[in-house]
Design a protein around this motif. Structure first.
Motif, short mmCIF file in Angstrom:
data_model
loop_
_atom_site.label_atom_id
_atom_site.label_comp_id
_atom_site.label_asym_id
_atom_site.label_seq_id
_atom_site.Cartn_x
_atom_site.Cartn_y
_atom_site.Cartn_z
N GLY A 122 23.05 44.36 -6.53
CA GLY A 122 21.43 45.02 -6.23
C GLY A 122 20.53 45.66 -5.21
O GLY A 122 19.31 45.80 -5.36
N ILE A 123 21.44 45.39 -4.13
CA ILE A 123 20.84 45.32 -2.78
C ILE A 123 20.23 46.92 -2.63
O ILE A 123 20.46 47.44 -3.30
N GLY A 124 18.55 47.27 -2.07
CA GLY A 124 18.12 48.26 -2.80
C GLY A 124 18.58 49.53 -2.07
O GLY A 124 18.88 50.43 -2.64
N THR A 125 18.80 49.59 -0.53
CA THR A 125 20.01 50.49 -0.02
C THR A 125 21.28 49.93 1.21
O THR A 125 21.33 49.03 1.67
N ILE A 126 22.35 50.74 0.74
CA ILE A 126 23.41 50.64 1.29
C ILE A 126 23.76 51.32 2.28
O ILE A 126 24.15 52.33 1.42
N GLY A 127 24.68 51.51 3.59
CA GLY A 127 25.22 52.85 4.37
C GLY A 127 26.49 52.27 4.01
O GLY A 127 26.94 51.41 4.57
N ILE A 128 27.23 53.17 4.20
CA ILE A 128 28.98 53.13 4.26
C ILE A 128 29.31 53.69 5.59
O ILE A 128 29.10 55.32 4.76
N TYR A 171 18.95 49.99 9.60
CA TYR A 171 19.25 48.73 8.37
C TYR A 171 18.74 47.67 8.73
O TYR A 171 18.40 46.38 10.01
N ASP A 172 18.93 46.07 7.69
CA ASP A 172 18.33 45.14 8.17
C ASP A 172 18.97 44.03 8.37
O ASP A 172 19.18 43.42 9.37
N ILE A 173 20.87 43.52 7.77
CA ILE A 173 21.88 42.80 7.90
C ILE A 173 23.29 44.26 8.03
O ILE A 173 23.02 44.93 7.73
N ILE A 174 24.01 43.97 8.73
CA ILE A 174 24.83 44.79 9.08
C ILE A 174 26.60 44.20 9.12
O ILE A 174 26.39 42.74 9.52
N LYS A 196 19.59 42.88 15.39
CA LYS A 196 20.15 42.81 13.52
C LYS A 196 21.17 41.71 13.39
O LYS A 196 22.65 41.72 14.04
N PRO A 197 20.85 40.77 12.21
CA PRO A 197 22.48 39.97 12.40
C PRO A 197 23.18 40.49 11.88
O PRO A 197 23.34 41.54 11.11
N LEU A 198 24.83 39.72 12.10
CA LEU A 198 25.79 39.89 11.91
C LEU A 198 27.08 39.28 11.04
O LEU A 198 27.06 38.25 11.82
N ALA A 199 27.16 39.53 9.99
CA ALA A 199 28.29 39.15 8.94
C ALA A 199 29.34 39.48 9.11
O ALA A 199 30.11 40.52 8.26
N TYR A 200 30.23 38.81 9.97
CA TYR A 200 31.57 38.68 10.69
C TYR A 200 32.78 38.43 9.54
O TYR A 200 32.68 37.31 8.99
#
Lengths: 364, 78
Positions: free
Chosen positions: A50-56, A118-121, A143-147
């Motif tokens: 349920g992440i409110g907004t997702i960009g792809i 966006y908040d997180i990449i 922005k924080p980066l989940a690598y």
């Protein structure tokens, strides 16, 4: 219980999440770069949570060879753009969230404005050039980066640029030699591995948003799916690396990350094109004894082996075309010249042989 | 001292092992790397970082009384 609450019920009843945690998830915006092996599983869990907004963002299309690991897609997705095909499936998984698709390549031109929204990449890319671009754009936009990244049966996971922690460049300041690290398409990958690593990246994203647990900040996690072994290593922030990135912020759009990673784009000219051009500086990089000479082009004669020594003879400002006998050495010459700052440079496809044949056909 | 050396990713392919124990005098990371590259020439083709006892370190770090050295290559795949 309304439908929204029943959808998320099992995570809302976790005392660490609750309704307030669910509200945090629905207020957050996550951008996933690349909807491939890592991006697909991450997208599925982020959407379902349920992440409110997702960009792809992904420019690539789905191929049959993707399906053993990119299990978001099916037969019907083949040939479709990945960002669009991913949204088609994710909307069914959770119609209550917003999914923005960008069926294009991530570049230095679009990265900063996109990241800012966006908040997180989450990095699900498959090459060093884009990975450095993603890291640097995260540093510049804060922005924080989940690598995550994989190699055959092994994977890496980390969170970079979070709460003043290290960035990808604090771990690997420079890319490896071009071609020294094979990609999944060259060397293969076990399908479940990106599933595990991509899911771990999604897990880090959820922890950051919810503010629970220990985020993989300042750590590199290595996972080997054959030995089922996890190892983790501490990484320090290197301020010199971070400020170097921040200094590029103004000129970010002009940075060539392919060039930085040693991927050179070598422009090619056909013999036909060559004889239609005017005011060109030609360089023949063959040895003195090699025939036929293409005298009508009045080339500079600099054999490949002497190129670095005699580079001063070449006019930087002028459009330059290099040729050799068949087009192999001339490519090397262009590489050398590009590394030395020459920009208006290309080589002749098929070399002197092609030029000579074209010339002869015109005479007859 | 006895050191456990761990090789990850393509480094395990270059050396054909994932892990080994070696006997060495206390030394700088750069000296150890040179020794390993001499022993496994294929390591010359790879770029990697070094962690000593799970801490990423520079090549001028002095290894003394430590137990584990890990060689970490970058991965690109996704």
């Amino acid at each position: 219980m309304d439908s929204l609450h029943s959808r998320y019920h099992r995570q809302i009843i976790l005392s660490e999440i609750g309704t307030s945690g669910q509200n945090k998830l629905s207020a957050s915006k996550v951008l996933v770069i690349g909807a491939g092996g890592l991006g697909c599983p991450a997208l599925q869990y982020l959407t379902a949570a349920g992440i409110g907004t997702i960009g792809i963002i992904d420019f690539d299309t789905v191929e049959a060879s993707n399906l053993h690991r990119q299990i978001l897609y099916g037969e019907n997705s083949i040939g479709k753009n990945k960002a669009i095909a991913a949204k088609d499936r994710l909307v069914d998984l959770n119609p209550d969230i917003t999914i923005n698709v960008y069926p294009e390549k991530l570049t230095t031109k679009n990265a900063l404005s996109l990241f800012a929204a966006y908040d997180i990449i989450l990095d699900g890319t498959d090459n060093f050039s884009t990975r450095y671009l993603v890291n640097d754009a995260c540093v510049i936009t804060g922005k924080p980066l989940a690598y995550g990244a994989i190699f055959k049966f092994e994977g890496q996971v980390a969170v970079f640029n979070y709460k003043n922690g290290p960035t990808y460049r604090c771990l690997f300041p420079e890319p490896p030699k071009a071609g020294s690290v094979p990609s999944c398409s060259e060397i293969g990958v076990l399908g479940v591995l990106p599933g595990i690593i991509g899911s771990m990246q999604a897990n880090e994203v959820l922890k950051i948003i919810l503010g629970i647990g220990d985020v993989l900040n300042g750590k590199l996690l290595m996972y080997d799916c054959l030995s089922t072994r996890f190892s983790s290593f501490s990484i320090q922030r290197v301020d010199k690396q971070v400020s170097k990135i921040l200094n590029t912020a103004k000129n970010f759009e002009t940075i060539d990350y392919d060039l930085f990673c040693g991927i050179l784009h070598i422009k090619e000219k056909t013999a036909l094109e060559v004889f239609q051009l005017k005011d060109i500086q030609y360089i023949d990089v063959r040895e003195d004894h090699e025939r036929p000479k293409i005298e009508s082009l009045h080339p500079l004669y600099i054999p490949l082996g002497s190129l670095e020594k005699e580079m001063h003879k070449i006019d930087h400002e002028k459009e330059t075309i290099v040729f050799c006998q068949s087009g192999v050495r001339s490519k090397k010459a262009v590489e050398i010249l590009q590394k030395n700052g020459f920009q208006k440079i290309s080589h002749v496809k098929g070399g002197a042989i092609a030029l000579f044949e074209y010339q002869s056909s015109k005479v007859v | 001292m006895e050191l456990t050396i761990k090789y990850f990713g393509m480094l395990a392919e270059a050396t054909t092992i994932h892990e080994e124990q070696i006997q060495t005098e206390a030394c700088f990371v750069s000296e150890l790397i040179k020794k390993l590259k001499d022993q496994y020439p294929k390591l010359h083709q790879n770029d990697f970082k070094v962690a000593v006892n799970q801490q990423l370190v520079d090549h001028n770090y002095f290894i003394n009384n430590q137990t584990e050295v890990a060689l970490l290559p970058p991965f690109a795949g996704g």
